[in-house]
Scaffold this motif. Structure first.
Motif, PDB file in Angstrom:
ATOM      1  N   GLY A  63      10.273  11.415  -0.777  1.00  0.00           N
ATOM      2  CA  GLY A  63      10.669  10.434  -1.780  1.00  0.00           C
ATOM      3  C   GLY A  63      10.348   9.006  -1.422  1.00  0.00           C
ATOM      4  O   GLY A  63      11.049   8.091  -1.854  1.00  0.00           O
ATOM      5  N   SER A  64       9.302   8.775  -0.626  1.00  0.00           N
ATOM      6  CA  SER A  64       8.952   7.416  -0.224  1.00  0.00           C
ATOM      7  C   SER A  64       8.057   6.759  -1.269  1.00  0.00           C
ATOM      8  O   SER A  64       7.501   7.416  -2.147  1.00  0.00           O
ATOM      9  CB  SER A  64       8.253   7.416   1.134  1.00  0.00           C
ATOM     10  OG  SER A  64       9.135   7.850   2.144  1.00  0.00           O
ATOM     11  N   ALA A  65       7.927   5.444  -1.149  1.00  0.00           N
ATOM     12  CA  ALA A  65       7.059   4.675  -2.038  1.00  0.00           C
ATOM     13  C   ALA A  65       6.233   3.710  -1.210  1.00  0.00           C
ATOM     14  O   ALA A  65       6.659   3.269  -0.142  1.00  0.00           O
ATOM     15  CB  ALA A  65       7.878   3.923  -3.088  1.00  0.00           C
ATOM     16  N   VAL A  66       5.043   3.390  -1.725  1.00  0.00           N
ATOM     17  CA  VAL A  66       4.132   2.480  -1.034  1.00  0.00           C
ATOM     18  C   VAL A  66       3.722   1.385  -2.005  1.00  0.00           C
ATOM     19  O   VAL A  66       3.381   1.650  -3.158  1.00  0.00           O
ATOM     20  CB  VAL A  66       2.878   3.222  -0.521  1.00  0.00           C
ATOM     21  CG1 VAL A  66       1.977   2.271   0.258  1.00  0.00           C
ATOM     22  CG2 VAL A  66       3.268   4.410   0.329  1.00  0.00           C
ATOM     23  N   LEU A  67       3.759   0.153  -1.516  1.00  0.00           N
ATOM     24  CA  LEU A  67       3.349  -1.012  -2.297  1.00  0.00           C
ATOM     25  C   LEU A  67       2.203  -1.674  -1.542  1.00  0.00           C
ATOM     26  O   LEU A  67       2.383  -2.145  -0.417  1.00  0.00           O
ATOM     27  CB  LEU A  67       4.542  -1.962  -2.456  1.00  0.00           C
ATOM     28  CG  LEU A  67       4.432  -3.125  -3.434  1.00  0.00           C
ATOM     29  CD1 LEU A  67       3.980  -2.644  -4.810  1.00  0.00           C
ATOM     30  CD2 LEU A  67       5.782  -3.817  -3.561  1.00  0.00           C
ATOM     31  N   ASP A  83       0.166  -4.924   3.203  1.00  0.00           N
ATOM     32  CA  ASP A  83      -0.296  -6.199   2.679  1.00  0.00           C
ATOM     33  C   ASP A  83      -1.744  -6.475   3.063  1.00  0.00           C
ATOM     34  O   ASP A  83      -2.149  -6.227   4.202  1.00  0.00           O
ATOM     35  CB  ASP A  83       0.612  -7.315   3.221  1.00  0.00           C
ATOM     36  CG  ASP A  83       0.336  -8.660   2.555  1.00  0.00           C
ATOM     37  OD1 ASP A  83       0.013  -8.662   1.356  1.00  0.00           O
ATOM     38  OD2 ASP A  83       0.447  -9.696   3.240  1.00  0.00           O
ATOM     39  N   ASP A  84      -2.519  -6.998   2.113  1.00  0.00           N
ATOM     40  CA  ASP A  84      -3.880  -7.477   2.354  1.00  0.00           C
ATOM     41  C   ASP A  84      -4.802  -6.351   2.809  1.00  0.00           C
ATOM     42  O   ASP A  84      -5.390  -6.395   3.884  1.00  0.00           O
ATOM     43  CB  ASP A  84      -3.867  -8.612   3.394  1.00  0.00           C
ATOM     44  CG  ASP A  84      -5.217  -9.319   3.490  1.00  0.00           C
ATOM     45  OD1 ASP A  84      -6.022  -9.186   2.555  1.00  0.00           O
ATOM     46  OD2 ASP A  84      -5.448 -10.004   4.506  1.00  0.00           O
ATOM     47  N   ALA A  85      -4.945  -5.343   1.955  1.00  0.00           N
ATOM     48  CA  ALA A  85      -5.821  -4.214   2.265  1.00  0.00           C
ATOM     49  C   ALA A  85      -7.259  -4.562   1.925  1.00  0.00           C
ATOM     50  O   ALA A  85      -7.531  -5.290   0.968  1.00  0.00           O
ATOM     51  CB  ALA A  85      -5.385  -2.976   1.485  1.00  0.00           C
ATOM     52  N   LEU A 109      10.696  -6.068   6.449  1.00  0.00           N
ATOM     53  CA  LEU A 109      10.195  -6.947   5.397  1.00  0.00           C
ATOM     54  C   LEU A 109      10.278  -8.410   5.819  1.00  0.00           C
ATOM     55  O   LEU A 109      11.279  -8.842   6.387  1.00  0.00           O
ATOM     56  CB  LEU A 109      11.000  -6.756   4.110  1.00  0.00           C
ATOM     57  CG  LEU A 109      10.966  -5.369   3.471  1.00  0.00           C
ATOM     58  CD1 LEU A 109      11.856  -5.343   2.247  1.00  0.00           C
ATOM     59  CD2 LEU A 109       9.542  -4.991   3.105  1.00  0.00           C
ATOM     60  N   PRO A 110       9.228  -9.207   5.546  1.00  0.00           N
ATOM     61  CA  PRO A 110       9.329 -10.648   5.774  1.00  0.00           C
ATOM     62  C   PRO A 110      10.377 -11.264   4.849  1.00  0.00           C
ATOM     63  O   PRO A 110      10.869 -10.619   3.907  1.00  0.00           O
ATOM     64  CB  PRO A 110       7.920 -11.157   5.423  1.00  0.00           C
ATOM     65  CG  PRO A 110       7.042  -9.950   5.455  1.00  0.00           C
ATOM     66  CD  PRO A 110       7.923  -8.791   5.060  1.00  0.00           C
ATOM     67  N   MET A 111      10.707 -12.527   5.096  1.00  0.00           N
ATOM     68  CA  MET A 111      11.692 -13.221   4.265  1.00  0.00           C
ATOM     69  C   MET A 111      11.210 -13.318   2.818  1.00  0.00           C
ATOM     70  O   MET A 111      10.029 -13.532   2.550  1.00  0.00           O
ATOM     71  CB  MET A 111      11.930 -14.643   4.806  1.00  0.00           C
ATOM     72  CG  MET A 111      12.652 -14.696   6.127  1.00  0.00           C
ATOM     73  SD  MET A 111      12.744 -16.387   6.773  1.00  0.00           S
ATOM     74  CE  MET A 111      13.652 -17.206   5.451  1.00  0.00           C
ATOM     75  N   ASP A 112      12.134 -13.138   1.899  1.00  0.00           N
ATOM     76  CA  ASP A 112      11.843 -13.349   0.489  1.00  0.00           C
ATOM     77  C   ASP A 112      11.843 -14.848   0.208  1.00  0.00           C
ATOM     78  O   ASP A 112      12.584 -15.611   0.846  1.00  0.00           O
ATOM     79  CB  ASP A 112      12.898 -12.649  -0.368  1.00  0.00           C
ATOM     80  CG  ASP A 112      12.498 -12.568  -1.835  1.00  0.00           C
ATOM     81  OD1 ASP A 112      11.342 -12.872  -2.160  1.00  0.00           O
ATOM     82  OD2 ASP A 112      13.370 -12.188  -2.650  1.00  0.00           O
ATOM     83  N   ILE A 113      10.999 -15.287  -0.717  1.00  0.00           N
ATOM     84  CA  ILE A 113      10.974 -16.701  -1.083  1.00  0.00           C
ATOM     85  C   ILE A 113      12.195 -17.005  -1.945  1.00  0.00           C
ATOM     86  O   ILE A 113      12.393 -16.377  -2.996  1.00  0.00           O
ATOM     87  CB  ILE A 113       9.676 -17.044  -1.842  1.00  0.00           C
ATOM     88  CG1 ILE A 113       8.491 -16.945  -0.893  1.00  0.00           C
ATOM     89  CG2 ILE A 113       9.744 -18.422  -2.465  1.00  0.00           C
ATOM     90  CD1 ILE A 113       7.168 -17.277  -1.511  1.00  0.00           C
ATOM     91  N   PRO A 114      13.035 -17.941  -1.522  1.00  0.00           N
ATOM     92  CA  PRO A 114      14.284 -18.169  -2.258  1.00  0.00           C
ATOM     93  C   PRO A 114      14.077 -18.716  -3.665  1.00  0.00           C
ATOM     94  O   PRO A 114      14.901 -18.481  -4.552  1.00  0.00           O
ATOM     95  CB  PRO A 114      15.032 -19.182  -1.370  1.00  0.00           C
ATOM     96  CG  PRO A 114      13.984 -19.820  -0.520  1.00  0.00           C
ATOM     97  CD  PRO A 114      12.933 -18.785  -0.309  1.00  0.00           C
ATOM     98  N   PHE A 116       6.698  -2.677   6.993  1.00  0.00           N
ATOM     99  CA  PHE A 116       5.737  -3.675   6.530  1.00  0.00           C
ATOM    100  C   PHE A 116       4.584  -3.741   7.509  1.00  0.00           C
ATOM    101  O   PHE A 116       4.792  -3.751   8.722  1.00  0.00           O
ATOM    102  CB  PHE A 116       6.401  -5.053   6.429  1.00  0.00           C
ATOM    103  CG  PHE A 116       5.462  -6.149   5.957  1.00  0.00           C
ATOM    104  CD1 PHE A 116       5.325  -6.415   4.614  1.00  0.00           C
ATOM    105  CD2 PHE A 116       4.713  -6.886   6.872  1.00  0.00           C
ATOM    106  CE1 PHE A 116       4.457  -7.414   4.171  1.00  0.00           C
ATOM    107  CE2 PHE A 116       3.848  -7.881   6.443  1.00  0.00           C
ATOM    108  CZ  PHE A 116       3.716  -8.151   5.085  1.00  0.00           C
ATOM    109  N   ALA A 117       3.363  -3.759   7.002  1.00  0.00           N
ATOM    110  CA  ALA A 117       2.187  -3.881   7.867  1.00  0.00           C
ATOM    111  C   ALA A 117       1.179  -4.805   7.206  1.00  0.00           C
ATOM    112  O   ALA A 117       0.859  -4.644   6.019  1.00  0.00           O
ATOM    113  CB  ALA A 117       1.556  -2.526   8.134  1.00  0.00           C
TER     114      ALA A 117
END
Length: 965
Positions: A397-401, A380-382, A262-267, A324-325
């Motif tokens: 039991g996986s999930a996709v966002l 991201d960005d499909a 995962l990229p960095m989360d925005i603080p 993450f892709a």
């Protein structure tokens, strides 16, 4: 309901009115089996020909197929004959679901799963038992197997395995411990390394009050896993072991951390509380089935930021890792699903060379890898559903966002449209950046700013940053400026308008170093880039380099780029939003064409120079690197070059995608010479890490771009391709590449290159058994290496010559060559070559009847390969030690070593080694009475030898299988 008329779930069976119908003749039975494996589907004559005559069909094959089908019509009952249709070019056999046990199995399984999902466990258990009760043995176990059947057989057997596991889970919930323990014991006999089954067994015994047996089962699991894999149980199994043993667990070595990409989360993430809560709740339902959520919305709405933020919040619910892709759906070239699948499979630990070439096979492997895992995948960005569908798990039991600008109604996903930010959230975001007091003081003008930004988070961030960096401006001034920009950009598409207005306003006020850095992003790869590459693109160095760094900091302050993390060298990676990158490309086009060309070439040359630096410092030496050490190349920052020399492999990994993209860019610029220089330098890294797909693509791309295959560059590329073909058992292609490379080097008078190509050609001849020709090639190579004063090459050639004498079982003839190869390896300090020579010295000792000395050399070689992290070569040595143990009667140790070697060879795609190791494991299990496991390994070996078209070895495996029946 009576028994099905046709049966493939065990011996081939045909029944009519409950009575067995005998179908005789090996070939008619094979035809019937093929038709039943594709029920109600077209089966071509060509396919049947391949099944019936795998070694090559006679000229009368088509007529013979017709004869065998006619024989079937005479033998089958009338109802079945009516369903056997002749079609142009082939046949089809129509059967109802209740007439074929495989179809009936799938129908009953679906009914059982439906009952399970409704919470009706008792009904589900009856359904599973009814489905599994149809199985009478292995699929078509009394019919000679065919490689053609492998996909269909693998699919139905995988369904059986999943059904058995699901049935056990239902029994566990029902507390049916007696049958559950029996079933688990049976499954573990077939799959003794399945930790989930061991965990369930310990759990069941504990809950049944059989604590002593639970402790014994856990101890057995520890012993089996240690003996077969040489590792301790995973954390979940150890946890239940600690429970039944009443201790927290003794101190153990650290277990590998699951992958998190995962990229960095925005603080300072602000707002979207409803969307965050909804997505968290949805993703938390992943369990029996995967869950897919598709976030769609306008450009700049914060889809990616939201997805990454939610992904970080739910990480603990997905203990097996987070992938993450970036699908680049809004770029000029959206990524192909096959390419993304390869990236995701690498994240799951699959080595590149083990990744199938066909997109469908990659998707199947990805689903298989996720079947027993709980992973979170962020896509991201499909660009659309067609791009995403192959990237989804099938079970588990996986999930996709997923994020996309478009809704994707064709995707089996929960739609999560992301509208404009609520006004209060947008105000909170603006205030978090400019300050709460200022927001309170100039609230009305802040509302004007938010209106001009369309409440898009990206636009709000850019506008707020503009204000913070201009302390003399009022909020009213900012609002007026944004209104003017929006008016000027009236033709821009809705959704981009607000972002572009803020970006243009910010860009016009940037100092020149920052403006130049912004435009340079339009010519950089779409992937995240390190800061030094931005400096190279801007032409900065020395004092100017500090200005470039300051320019990048300014872009960060203005929210025009973002830091997405640190690479393996500890350097920040920067990424620009796709809307801003499009604008940067437009601005880059306004630069003089010569300036743009110079900027783009500088990036490629700097990457090439660093690749050359990394190659010189690699822990292993790739024989095929024939680039010019003093060749053209840029001058990357000295500090970066020093880091690369310290950690060359890490640098290659960090810049992997950018390096491959640079080869493509050089070809597009018409500079095949630069593309060749970089591709040649990448081959050693691709070889070490098994990135065979990138190796093949880059080399073929450059060779296709060359006006003619002349010169040292083409010769080196062809030599490298020959090595890749050799690894993947494409011997004709390998020999053609090596021979062409050797001829080119000879024309140039390049004796080292000619020698390197000759070693490759000799290796092909040795593998296919042409030992005289191999010896001739190796001897020619030795003369050239000696003439050019290349001691490393001499060591390679001497070791290769020894290999021929060892193949001829003449240890005395090999001894002198090995002694010279070992001495030279030690003199030049090439530990990798030393280990390779010691492998051959071990063969010499065994031929002399000195097994202990052979074991010592192999252990020495294995230690070197482990130290160098060369997984491929270490696996070969493991295999050699295992074979030695097997010949010495040490079956326990041999089993553990062979299982480990087989896993690595499968990942690396070395099919010849995989076939040999699978055969050895079959022999070992046959000797120890584990017939079912032996049959599995023999089948695997047989199928692989047939694919390799090695009939002698395939015949041996087929004979061993028949001996088991």
């Amino acid at each position: 309901m009576g028994e099905p008329a046709f049966g493939v779930l065990g011996p081939l069976r045909v029944k009519a009115d409950g009575a067995a119908v005998r179908v005789g003749g090996a070939k008619p039975r094979a035809v019937l089996a093929t038709l039943l494996l594709q029920p109600n589907g077209f089966v071509s004559v060509d396919l049947l020909t391949e099944v019936l005559w795998p070694g090559g069909a006679p000229r009368s094959a088509v007529a013979n197929v017709r004869t065998h089908v006619r024989t079937l019509r005479q033998l089958l009952p009338p109802a079945a004959v009516a369903g056997l249709r002749t079609e142009p070019g082939g046949y089809a056999l129509d059967v109802a679901p209740g007439e074929l046990d495989a179809l009936l199995f799938e129908r009953r399984l679906a009914q059982a799963r439906a009952a399970r999902d409704r919470g009706e466990d008792s009904g589900a258990l009856r359904g599973y038992e009814a489905a599994l009760g149809l199985w009478r043995g292995g699929v078509l176990q009394d019919v000679r197997s065919s490689v053609v059947w492998d996909p269909a057989v693998a699919r139905i057997e995988e369904l059986r395995s999943l059904a058995a596991d699901e049935c056990l889970e239902v029994r566990l919930r029902l507390g049916d411990y007696a049958h559950l323990v029996s079933g688990l014991r049976s499954r573990l006999t077939e799959s003794p390394l399945r930790e989930d089954l061991w965990r369930m067994l310990v759990h069941a015994l504990r809950d049944a009050g059989r604590t002593a047996e639970a402790r014994s089962a856990y101890a057995e699991a520890e012993r089996v896993i240690a003996a077969e894999l040489g590792v301790e149980p995973s954390a979940p199994l150890r946890a239940i072991g600690a429970e039944v043993n009443g201790y927290a667990g003794r101190r153990r070595s650290a277990t590998p951390v699951p992958v998190c990409q995962l990229p960095m989360d925005i603080p300072d993430f602000t707002g979207r509380a409803v969307e965050v809560a909804d997505l968290e709740s949805l993703l938390s339902t992943a369990g029996r089935h995967p869950v897919v959520a598709a976030v769609s919305g306008a450009p700049g709405a914060g889809k990616s930021t939201l997805a990454v933020h939610v992904a970080h919040r739910v990480r603990t619910a997905f203990p097996d890792g987070q992938l993450f892709a970036d699908l680049a759906g809004t770029s000029e070239c959206p990524r192909e699903p096959a390419e993304v699948l390869a990236e995701l499979l690498r994240g799951l630990g699959v080595i590149d060379s083990a990744i199938p070439g066909e997109p469908g096979e990659r998707a199947a492997m990805f689903r298989s890898r996720l079947a027993q895992r709980r992973c979170l995948i962020v896509l991201d960005d499909a660009v659309g559903a067609a791009q995403v569908s192959p990237l989804l798990p099938g079970t588990g039991g996986s999930a996709v966002l997923v994020t996309s600008r478009r809704r994707m109604p064709g995707l089996p996903a929960h739609a999560c449209p992301l509208g404009l930010m609520r006004h209060d959230d947008a105000r909170a975001l603006f205030g978090a950046i400019v300050g709460a007091e200022r927001l309170l003081r100039e609230g009305a003008d802040a509302d004007r700013v938010l209106a001009e930004c369309g409440s898009l988070p990206l636009a709000v961030r850019i506008a707020a940053a503009r204000l913070v960096n201009r302390p003399g401006w009022s909020v009213s001034t900012l609002a007026d400026s944004l209104r003017d920009e929006r008016g000027r950009l009236g033709a821009v598409r809705s959704g981009e308008l607000e972002v572009r207005a803020g970006a243009e306003l910010s860009y016009r006020h940037l100092p020149e170093p920052a403006a130049l850095a912004f435009r340079s992003f339009g010519d950089l790869p779409d992937d995240a880039v390190p800061g030094w590459l931005v400096a190279v693109a801007t032409g900065s160095g020395g004092q100017a380099g500090e200005e470039a760094a300051g320019g990048l900091e300014t872009l960060l302050d203005e929210h025009l780029v973002e830091v997405v993390g640190r690479d393996d060298l500890g350097l920040n990676r920067y990424r620009m939003h796709d809307l801003l990158r499009s604008y940067a490309r437009e601005l880059a086009l306004t630069d003089h064409q010569e300036t743009r060309m110079r900027r783009r070439l500088a990036v490629i040359e700097a990457l090439t120079a660093l690749a050359r630096t990394a190659n010189a410092a690699m822990p292993t030496r790739f024989l095929g690197v024939l680039g010019d050490p003093g060749g053209q190349g840029g001058r990357p920052p000295a500090a970066v070059a020093a880091l690369v020399r310290q950690r060359p492999v890490d640098w290659f990994e960090s810049e992997h995608r950018n390096l491959v993209a640079a080869v493509d860019a050089a070809v597009r610029l018409g500079r095949a010479d630069l593309a060749a220089a970089l591709a040649i330098e990448l081959a050693g890294f691709f070889d070490m890490r098994g990135y065979y797909g990138d190796w093949l693509r880059t080399h073929r791309l450059v060779l296709d771009a060359m006006p003619s295959h002349e010169g040292a560059g083409a010769a080196a590329l062809l030599r490298n391709l020959g090595q890749l073909h050799l690894y993947q058992d494409r011997y004709e292609d390998a020999l053609a590449s090596f021979d062409r490379s050797r001829a080119l080097f000879a024309e140039l008078g390049h004796r080292t290159g000619e020698a390197v190509a000759a070693v490759g050609a000799g290796s092909v001849h040795r593998v296919v058994g042409e030992l005289d020709t191999a010896l001739e090639m190796f001897t020619v190579a030795l003369r050239h290496f000696a003439a050019t004063g290349d001691p490393h090459g001499e060591a390679v050639a001497r070791n290769a010559i020894a290999s021929v004498w060892l193949e001829r079982e003449d240890p005395e003839a090999a001894a002198g060559w090995l002694r010279g190869a070992l001495e030279l390896s030690l003199v030049v300090g090439d530990r990798h070559r030393e280990a390779q020579v010691r492998r051959r010295v071990a063969v010499l000792h065994e031929l002399r009847g000195e097994p202990q000395a052979a074991r010592g050399e192999l252990e020495h070689a294995l230690g070197i390969f482990d130290e160098l992290a060369d997984l491929h070569c270490a696996a070969y040595v493991q295999q050699s030690i295992a074979e030695l143990c097997l010949r010495q009667g040490e079956s326990g140790e041999a089993s553990a070593l062979l299982v480990g070697a087989l896993a690595v060879q499968q990942q690396l795609g070395d099919r010849r080694a995989e076939a040999r190791v699978a055969g050895l494991l079959g022999e070992l299990h046959d000797a120890t009475g584990r017939t079912q496991t032996a049959r599995h390994y023999f089948h695997r070996s047989l199928a692989t030898w047939r694919r390799l078209d090695v009939p002698d070895e395939a015949g041996l495996m087929d004979a061993k299988l028949r001996a088991l029946r």
